[in-house]
Write an enzyme that holds these catalytic residues in place. Structure first.
Site, PDB file in Angstrom:
ATOM      1  N   ASP A  79      -3.869  -5.268   5.564  1.00 20.01           N
ATOM      2  CA  ASP A  79      -4.192  -5.957   4.702  1.00 20.01           C
ATOM      3  C   ASP A  79      -3.377  -7.019   4.588  1.00 20.01           C
ATOM      4  O   ASP A  79      -2.753  -6.672   4.768  1.00 20.01           O
ATOM      5  CB  ASP A  79      -4.930  -4.936   3.511  1.00 20.01           C
ATOM      6  CG  ASP A  79      -5.879  -5.555   2.176  1.00 20.01           C
ATOM      7  OD1 ASP A  79      -6.446  -6.897   2.987  1.00 20.01           O
ATOM      8  OD2 ASP A  79      -5.886  -5.041   0.951  1.00 20.01           O
TER       9      ASP A  79
ATOM     10  N   HIS B  40      -2.834  -0.842  -3.376  1.00 23.67           N
ATOM     11  CA  HIS B  40      -3.518  -0.217  -2.821  1.00 23.67           C
ATOM     12  C   HIS B  40      -3.948   1.643  -3.819  1.00 23.67           C
ATOM     13  O   HIS B  40      -3.154   2.514  -3.667  1.00 23.67           O
ATOM     14  CB  HIS B  40      -3.179   0.304  -1.952  1.00 23.67           C
ATOM     15  CG  HIS B  40      -3.995  -0.931  -0.314  1.00 23.67           C
ATOM     16  ND1 HIS B  40      -4.097  -1.253   0.829  1.00 23.67           N
ATOM     17  CD2 HIS B  40      -5.010  -2.301  -0.966  1.00 23.67           C
ATOM     18  CE1 HIS B  40      -4.058  -1.425   1.168  1.00 23.67           C
ATOM     19  NE2 HIS B  40      -4.404  -2.513   0.483  1.00 23.67           N
TER      20      HIS B  40
ATOM     21  N   SER C  28       1.088  -1.032  -0.150  1.00 28.11           N
ATOM     22  CA  SER C  28       0.383  -0.155   0.625  1.00 28.11           C
ATOM     23  C   SER C  28       0.607   0.993   0.149  1.00 28.11           C
ATOM     24  O   SER C  28       1.649   1.498  -1.188  1.00 28.11           O
ATOM     25  CB  SER C  28      -0.946  -0.076   1.055  1.00 28.11           C
ATOM     26  OG  SER C  28      -2.009   0.968   0.906  1.00 28.11           O
ATOM     27  N   THR C  29       0.757   2.285   0.635  1.00 26.10           N
ATOM     28  CA  THR C  29       1.675   3.296   1.254  1.00 26.10           C
ATOM     29  C   THR C  29       2.785   3.186   0.389  1.00 26.10           C
ATOM     30  O   THR C  29       3.481   1.775   2.194  1.00 26.10           O
ATOM     31  CB  THR C  29       1.193   4.217   2.035  1.00 26.10           C
ATOM     32  OG1 THR C  29       0.171   4.154   3.261  1.00 26.10           O
ATOM     33  CG2 THR C  29       1.532   5.568   2.528  1.00 26.10           C
TER      34      THR C  29
ATOM     35  N   MET D  96      -0.001   1.061   5.630  1.00 22.57           N
ATOM     36  CA  MET D  96      -0.891   0.597   6.160  1.00 22.57           C
ATOM     37  C   MET D  96      -1.944   0.437   7.165  1.00 22.57           C
ATOM     38  O   MET D  96      -2.429  -0.831   5.513  1.00 22.57           O
ATOM     39  CB  MET D  96      -1.916   2.240   6.277  1.00 22.57           C
ATOM     40  CG  MET D  96      -0.850   3.755   6.442  1.00 22.57           C
ATOM     41  SD  MET D  96      -1.913   5.540   6.584  1.00 22.57           S
ATOM     42  CE  MET D  96      -1.901   5.546   4.173  1.00 22.57           C
TER      43      MET D  96
END
Length: 362
Positions: free
Chosen positions: A304, A207, A180-181, A301
């Site tokens: 997931d 993401h 993600s991030t 973050m």
């Protein structure tokens, strides 16, 4: 604890005013200054040393990409990019992420978005989370193209591993990556180190909203030995190809005869706010009983991937890797996965490809 000091950079006075007002409504933030172009931004970053910078991509005098490069060189600070959703805007955003930006926000309707209030909550959330990023992990490695792995016998020591006593008995394998991030830079570090003859397809959940994953795939494809593409519904997975889930779609892997294929799903609701979601990918792969799996969870973050990993580990042949805290831009997803005790190897980012190839060779 003091307020989060933010520098707002945009060539539009309207956008500067709106973003400032959104953040000032939240008691956690303080706007230390605004800047109207990249040159002004670099000077104010050096002078004021803000905690976070919001940076427009398209600006006169010095654009957002060049300003970002200079900021990361002289005074690394978490940067959240604001980008249009045009093809050029998406491409520039992906480049910015690989040069050190922590995250990005897509403007709803062009460079001057009169409806910018649609993403007010997203701006507040992403600026807040950016303030928690370790500055140590922001510097960009100028060696963009990494040498692929050709020998996996001499891998250096990793932070934590468990003994894998036997190799995969199944001949068919799949590599699954979730992030993600900070993910675009992490994917660059990993995918550019995978050799073209890797004996498995790679499926990736990053993401990211619609309109940006195609640019991410194209950018990674241009600097990798393997082929990297945005996944298409129904296509058969091929060895040596990385398939990135399109923004707005869950990516599932299903059996079609003796082959594996992509199934895209924009009907199922987002999982923990994400579509695509790593959990959904892992759960679909768990149904492939005659396939050995390598699951990788990197910077991001939230949590997931952990629930899907737990299901994966209940049956079948599965190896798992998590990115270490030392290199994660945000140590959320890897931390949760490690805490589940379902991770076999914890590795620094630059060693993850080596660990994948070691597992492939066992």
């Amino acid at each position: 604890m003091g307020k989060i000091r933010v520098l707002i950079v945009d060539d539009s006075a309207f956008m500067r005013k709106m973003i400032s007002s959104f953040l000032e409504e939240d008691h956690r933030f303080e706007i230390v200054a605004v800047a109207r172009n990249g040159k002004d931004a670099v000077e104010k970053v050096k002078e004021l040393k803000p905690d976070v910078v919001t940076l427009d991509v398209e600006m006169p005098i010095l654009n957002g990409i060049d300003a970002l490069k200079e900021i990361m060189r002289v005074e690394p600070v978490p940067v959240v990019m604001l980008s249009s959703t045009t093809k050029e805007g998406a491409e520039n955003t992906i480049i910015a992420m690989q040069y050190g930006a922590v995250d990005f926000i897509a403007k709803p309707s062009g460079a001057i978005s009169l409806d910018i209030d649609k993403v007010k909550d997203e701006i507040i959330q992403k600026v807040y989370h950016a303030s928690k990023v370790k500055k140590l992990n922001l510097r960009f490695d100028s060696q963009i193209v990494k040498s692929p792995i050709t020998n996996v016998d001499n891998c250096s020591k990793i932070e934590k591993s468990v003994t894998i006593s036997q190799g995969f008995s199944l001949s068919k394998k799949i590599i699954c990556i979730g992030t993600s991030t900070g993910g675009p830079r992490a994917l660059q570090q990993v995918l550019t180190r995978i050799p073209r003859d890797v004996d498995a397809p790679i499926v990736v959940v990053q993401h990211m909203p619609p309109g940006f994953t195609k640019s991410l795939a194209d950018r990674l494809d241009s600097i990798s030995e393997i082929h990297v593409k945005e996944a298409q519904d129904g296509e058969v997975l091929k060895r040596g190809v990385a398939y990135i889930a399109p923004g707005g779609f869950h990516l599932k892997v299903v059996k079609v005869g003796t082959s594996l294929a992509v199934k895209l799903d924009n009907i199922t609701v987002p999982r923990n706010g994400h579509r695509p979601a790593v959990d959904v990918l892992f759960e679909s792969v768990n149904e492939l009983l005659d396939v050995a799996k390598i699951a990788v969870i990197m910077t991001g973050m939230g949590s997931d991937g952990t629930e899907g990993l737990k299901k994966l580990k209940q049956s079948g042949e599965v190896r798992s890797i998590a990115e270490s805290e030392e290199t994660s831009v945000v140590f959320g997803m890897p931390k949760t996965a490690i805490a589940s005790n379902k991770i076999d190897v914890v590795a620094r980012l630059e060693k993850i490809a080596e660990e994948i190839m070691k597992m492939m060779s066992k």
